[in-house]
Write a protein that holds these residues in place. Structure first.
Motif, PDB file in Angstrom:
ATOM      1  N   ALA A  26      17.489  13.971  79.842  1.00 29.70           N
ATOM      2  CA  ALA A  26      17.635  14.472  80.132  1.00 29.70           C
ATOM      3  C   ALA A  26      17.248  16.098  79.503  1.00 29.70           C
ATOM      4  CB  ALA A  26      19.426  15.474  79.306  1.00 29.70           C
ATOM      5  N   LEU A  27      16.718  15.915  78.377  1.00 29.83           N
ATOM      6  CA  LEU A  27      15.520  17.105  77.624  1.00 29.83           C
ATOM      7  C   LEU A  27      14.207  16.985  78.417  1.00 29.83           C
ATOM      8  CD1 LEU A  27      15.950  18.776  75.317  1.00 29.83           C
ATOM      9  CD2 LEU A  27      14.152  16.894  73.760  1.00 29.83           C
ATOM     10  N   GLY A  29      14.208  16.304  81.242  1.00 33.54           N
ATOM     11  CA  GLY A  29      14.436  17.250  82.991  1.00 33.54           C
ATOM     12  C   GLY A  29      14.520  18.636  82.753  1.00 33.54           C
ATOM     13  N   ALA A  30      14.875  18.904  81.563  1.00 32.86           N
ATOM     14  CA  ALA A  30      14.967  20.529  81.208  1.00 32.86           C
ATOM     15  C   ALA A  30      13.797  20.836  80.407  1.00 32.86           C
ATOM     16  CB  ALA A  30      15.773  20.151  80.778  1.00 32.86           C
ATOM     17  N   CYS A  31      12.891  19.925  81.342  1.00 30.83           N
ATOM     18  CA  CYS A  31      11.516  20.912  80.318  1.00 30.83           C
ATOM     19  C   CYS A  31      10.791  21.942  81.151  1.00 30.83           C
ATOM     20  CB  CYS A  31      10.153  19.977  80.079  1.00 30.83           C
ATOM     21  SG  CYS A  31      10.456  19.008  78.471  1.00 30.83           S
ATOM     22  N   VAL A  32      10.281  23.482  80.484  1.00 32.66           N
ATOM     23  CA  VAL A  32      10.417  24.132  81.096  1.00 32.66           C
ATOM     24  C   VAL A  32       8.963  23.908  82.309  1.00 32.66           C
ATOM     25  CG1 VAL A  32       9.384  26.700  81.046  1.00 32.66           C
ATOM     26  CG2 VAL A  32      11.261  25.604  80.408  1.00 32.66           C
TER      27      VAL A  32
ATOM     28  N   PHE B 145       3.898  21.771  80.028  1.00 30.78           N
ATOM     29  CA  PHE B 145       5.028  22.662  80.055  1.00 30.78           C
ATOM     30  C   PHE B 145       4.755  23.789  78.343  1.00 30.78           C
ATOM     31  CE2 PHE B 145       7.336  19.306  82.085  1.00 30.78           C
ATOM     32  CZ  PHE B 145       7.531  17.829  82.102  1.00 30.78           C
ATOM     33  N   VAL B 146       5.497  24.347  78.935  1.00 31.19           N
ATOM     34  CA  VAL B 146       6.418  25.209  77.634  1.00 31.19           C
ATOM     35  C   VAL B 146       7.880  25.835  76.905  1.00 31.19           C
ATOM     36  CG1 VAL B 146       5.935  27.836  76.994  1.00 31.19           C
ATOM     37  CG2 VAL B 146       4.474  26.407  79.344  1.00 31.19           C
ATOM     38  N   TRP B 180      15.576  26.268  77.138  1.00 29.83           N
ATOM     39  CA  TRP B 180      15.207  25.022  78.536  1.00 29.83           C
ATOM     40  C   TRP B 180      15.967  25.480  79.663  1.00 29.83           C
ATOM     41  CZ3 TRP B 180      12.297  21.050  75.754  1.00 29.83           C
ATOM     42  CH2 TRP B 180      12.356  21.150  74.815  1.00 29.83           C
ATOM     43  N   GLN B 181      15.076  24.702  80.329  1.00 28.79           N
ATOM     44  CA  GLN B 181      16.367  24.250  82.012  1.00 28.79           C
ATOM     45  C   GLN B 181      17.128  24.542  82.285  1.00 28.79           C
ATOM     46  OE1 GLN B 181      13.556  24.539  85.833  1.00 28.79           O
ATOM     47  NE2 GLN B 181      12.510  22.542  84.580  1.00 28.79           N
ATOM     48  N   HIS B 182      18.225  25.703  83.521  1.00 29.84           N
ATOM     49  CA  HIS B 182      20.118  24.763  83.249  1.00 29.84           C
ATOM     50  C   HIS B 182      20.764  25.434  82.301  1.00 29.84           C
ATOM     51  CE1 HIS B 182      17.676  22.292  86.654  1.00 29.84           C
ATOM     52  NE2 HIS B 182      17.072  21.660  85.543  1.00 29.84           N
TER      53      HIS B 182
END
Lengths: 655, 224
Positions: A26-27, A29-32, B145-146, B180-182
């Motif tokens: 999940a982490l 997938g959540a990378c920016v 990635f940031v 982070w996203q979401h």
């Protein structure tokens, strides 16, 4: 360990890694991801219209930062450099096929050159306020634009410095736009421009004018190439034509340019005028009129000035009407001059009398003496003539000359009354009589002089009146009256001679003696005009004897008179005209000239010359061309582009 | 049973790395770039916050431990929930359940000597605190990635339940809240804990180190 406990432990130990794995997935997938980000720029030129130079600069930099810079960006950068007095690239960095932006860019460069030339001209002439009435009250102003860094939204992250590596999710922040025009206007420090101030001379300014001319020509060609239906074409062509006209006149005023290339300058002026006329005389009439005057084109001058008659500015209206009348008068176009003088100029006073003179005399030459007299009455009514006003004097004399050609009736007195203050009426009548005598109208003079002579209480006037009466009598062949009044003039009463010291008598009787000399001198040429028939010769001989007798008697009575030399010469002249007049010993012995009779031909009528050398020549002035610029407005067609910015509202205090 | 040296060593390495990284970035900013003579003048830059916090609630579930030199190991888990009034300030409620047990030394002491520590084993931790974000940072990882983060200062005041005792407790420290996203957030808090126990000889202060590693979510944030 029981089986159940084992299973529970297995499940727990298996669950934790499973959960950790799930979490890790999940982490990930959540990378920016690293993404580009930049605000929408909006209308690039909107901040410029709001006088926010910092935001305007930020918009341009944002375009360049994001790789979206186009020809509009290049144009915006040119406007920014203009506002900062920085050099503008000769060609836009991003060239497009868009003729509109290319023209707009060239106009910015031209305005930049114009500014430099205006500054140098003001420095050369030692006058300030070079920017008044131009767009440079905005673009070269320290206070017009907001140059402080525009405030940013508090929600945004503000990075003080951009590292050499540029993050795609960052964009340039608003920055303070430093006012860099101080050097342009500083008179102590040389600017980083074409020439330092201490090297500015006439040749520099002239070369700048010529350079500006050639640039204006190029811009004009580009403007004319735009589609006909484009309002931008009409406005830019109009401005450029006016600018060229101004340049042509300025160049023509440069002594160094005239010295080296007078023909070329005239050609510049002709081209400028021709183009202006083609665009419509009514669009720039002042410039056309001025150019036409410089080129000696009276018809074009009058045509252009006629568009200014009725101008809302009274001075422009007056100057236009004056020049129309004067120009037509100088060309001998009396009808046109008379038409132009239908309404007299009231202000400015410097033009009033000259305009009235030209208008009145034009009417006279056109055969409308009633209008001529009406103008004279209007201008001179109850007004004391200023001795320093040559046109009023000339008009007055002209009026009296024409009036003297008519017989005297009650209207004559009324008219003379209206030609000045009432208390000077007698003076005017005497002047009128003198003019009538000059014109060979003694009967008119007699009607004026006799009543005054009978009623005057002022003894100081008597010598002049006696002289007039004597001349009138001479012209009427009335010897007795002539003798009577000449005797009055030459009389030295014994009572007066006793009380006046000898060395003061000449001064005391000077006025009287001068009138006597005037009378006697005037008779000779008048006698010469009688002809050579027997009657005329008989008459002339008789009068010469009278003149000689009076002259001789006076010289004996008053040898110390101020006019004794003049009368001595007159006596000898008159004596020579008499064949049997005895010559004096000195004449016979001392004369080195063969004895011959002098030739007196008669009088010469020299009408008073119009004082054209003193005709005022007011300068035709017009405001400087406000702006050559055409500043885009987002979302609006080119026809809506403006040449100056609207004034900004009150600026908030920067935090 | 977790040896505290296994926690403190990586923690010290983390602090050292952060210090060096911040110093290095500052030094990089001061060092003129090599190469061209005509560099564009340094200019500030703007960036949108990846995950604005103002006016948003959040909730984090995390693990913690109270590390004290009192013969107990006190790992635990719990919940942080809070609200940010602005990008800088927020309030937080904390509730953590602790599973304390004697450490190896304490266990040996109990078995061999029959002694137990004077301090009671903490069972739960409740607090109300404030979080202050004093900066914003971002780290580029794997060149694609940031990680956006807020360095924060944290302060909590509350109570610790230690068996039948209720012990007033305060804790303060620093934290790193990553976005982070979401709407997902991961935070690492490094706090020092101070509580006062009333014992026979009076109120005795006790300090401990309380790291928290939590993951959570804040609605309407982070989605791009």
């Amino acid at each position: 360990m029981t089986e159940g406990a084992f299973r529970l432990k297995w499940r727990c130990t298996a669950l934790v890694p499973a959960l950790m794995g799930l979490s890790l997935g999940a982490l990930l997938g959540a990378c920016v991801p690293l993404q580009e980000s930049a605000p929408d720029r909006g209308d690039l030129f909107a901040p410029l219209h709001e006088a926010d130079l910092s935001s305007f600069e930020q918009g341009l930099t944002l375009d360049e930062h994001t790789g979206r810079a186009d020809h509009w960006t290049a144009l915006g950068r040119a406007f920014l450099n203009l506002a900062n007095c920085r050099p503008i690239d000769p060609a836009p960095p991003v060239v497009a096929d868009d003729a509109v932006t290319l023209l707009l860019y060239e106009l910015v460069r031209l305005e930049d050159r114009r500014r430099l030339r205006l500054v140098h001209q003001s420095f050369e002439a030692g006058v300030g306020a070079w920017h008044r009435g131009t767009v440079h009250t905005q673009f070269t102003s320290r206070t017009f634009f907001n140059r402080d860094a525009a405030p940013t939204d508090d929600d945004l992250i503000h990075w003080p410095h951009v590292e050499p590596e540029a993050w795609p999710d960052e964009w340039p922040a608003p920055a303070e736009v430093e006012f860099q025009c101080g050097q342009l206007m500083a008179r102590d420090d040389p600017p980083e421009l074409d020439a330092p101030f201490d090297e500015i001379d006439a040749a520099t300014v002239t070369s700048q004018l010529l350079d500006e001319w050639s640039r204006a020509e190029a811009a004009l060609s580009a403007a004319k190439a735009l589609p006909d239906e484009s309002g931008l074409r009409r406005r830019s062509v109009d401005n450029l034509l006016a600018h060229r006209g101004d340049l042509a006149l300025l160049i023509a005023q440069r002594e160094d340019a005239r010295h080296h290339a007078a023909d070329a300058i005239e050609e510049l002026q002709r081209r400028a005028m021709k183009d202006l006329v083609e665009s419509g005389v009514q669009t720039r009439p002042l410039r056309i009129a001025r150019l036409a005057m410089e080129l000696g084109e009276p018809e074009m001058t009058i045509e252009a000035l006629s568009h200014l008659v009725g101008h809302e500015d009274d001075r422009v209206d007056a100057v236009a009407r004056y020049f129309i009348v004067k120009t037509a008068w100088m060309q001998g176009w009396w009808e046109m001059a008379a038409e132009g003088g239908e309404e007299l100029i009231d202000r400015p006073a410097s033009l009033r009398s000259a305009h009235a003179y030209f208008a009145a005399t034009a009417n006279r030459y056109a055969g409308r003496e009633d209008v001529f007299f009406a103008i004279g009455r209007t201008v001179l009514r109850d007004r004391r003539r200023d001795q320093g006003d040559p046109f009023l004097g000339a008009l007055y004399r002209e009026l009296l000359r024409v009036l003297a050609s008519y017989d005297v009736d009650e209207r004559t007195d009324e008219f003379l009354e209206e030609l000045g203050p009432r208390h000077l009426l007698d003076e005017r009548k005497i002047e009128f009589a003198e003019i009538a005598l000059d014109m060979g109208r003694p009967e008119v003079a007699d009607e004026m002089v006799q009543p005054i002579l009978e009623s005057t209480q002022d003894a100081r006037r008597l010598p002049r009146l006696y002289a007039l009466r004597a001349l009138i009598a001479f012209m009427f062949d009335d010897r007795d009256t002539f003798d009577h009044y000449v005797g009055r003039l030459s009389n030295r009463p014994a009572e007066l001679r006793q009380v006046i010291p000898r060395n003061r008598r000449a001064a005391f009787f000077a006025n009287q003696d001068a009138e006597l000399a005037r009378v006697l001198r005037a008779t000779l040429p008048l006698m010469a005009e009688w002809g050579d028939d027997d009657h005329a010769r008989q008459l002339r001989r008789s009068w010469l004897e009278t003149v000689v007798e009076h002259t001789q008697r006076f010289l004996r009575w008053a040898p110390d008179s101020v006019v004794s030399n003049d009368l001595t010469e007159l006596y000898r002249l008159a004596g020579r005209l008499l064949e049997d007049h005895p010559r004096g010993y000195a004449e016979r012995v001392g004369s080195t000239q063969p004895s011959a009779s002098p030739l007196v031909l008669g009088t010469i009528d020299v009408p008073p010359a119009p004082p054209l050398d003193e005709a005022p020549s007011p300068r035709l002035r017009w405001p400087q061309l406000r702006s050559l610029l055409l500043i885009p407005r987002g979302g609006l067609p080119p026809e809506s582009f403006v040449d100056v910015l609207e004034a900004p509202g009150p600026r908030e205090e920067s935090s | 049973m977790v040896d505290r040296r296994l926690i403190t060593a990586p923690l010290a390495a983390l602090i050292l790395w952060l210090t060096l990284a911040i110093g290095a970035s500052t030094a990089a900013a001061d060092t003129p770039a090599n190469g061209e003579d005509e560099e564009p003048a340094p200019r500030a830059a703007l960036q949108e916050r990846f995950a604005p916090k103002e006016g948003r609630f959040y909730a984090h579930i995390g693990g913690t431990a109270i590390i004290r030199d009192d013969f107990y190991h006190s790992p635990g888990y719990g919940l942080d929930a809070g609200y940010y009034f602005s990008e800088t300030w927020g309030v937080e409620l904390r509730a953590y359940n602790l599973h304390s047990r004697l450490a190896h030394a304490g266990e040996r002491l109990r078995e061999e000597q029959g002694f137990v520590p004077d301090l009671r084993a903490p069972d739960a931790l409740f607090g109300l605190g404030i979080r202050g974000s004093w900066g914003y940072g971002k780290v580029l990882t794997m060149e694609r990635f940031v990680i956006h983060f807020d360095p924060q200062w944290i302060f909590h005041g509350g109570i610790t339940l230690a068996e039948e005792r209720v012990v007033p407790t305060v804790s303060t420290g620093i934290g790193f809240l990553t976005h982070w996203q979401h709407g997902i957030q991961i935070k690492l808090d490094l706090q020092m804990n101070l509580h006062f126990e009333n014992r026979s000889r009076g109120f005795i202060p006790a300090t401990g180190f309380v790291p928290v590693l939590a993951v959570g979510w804040s609605p309407m944030g982070g989605d791009k």
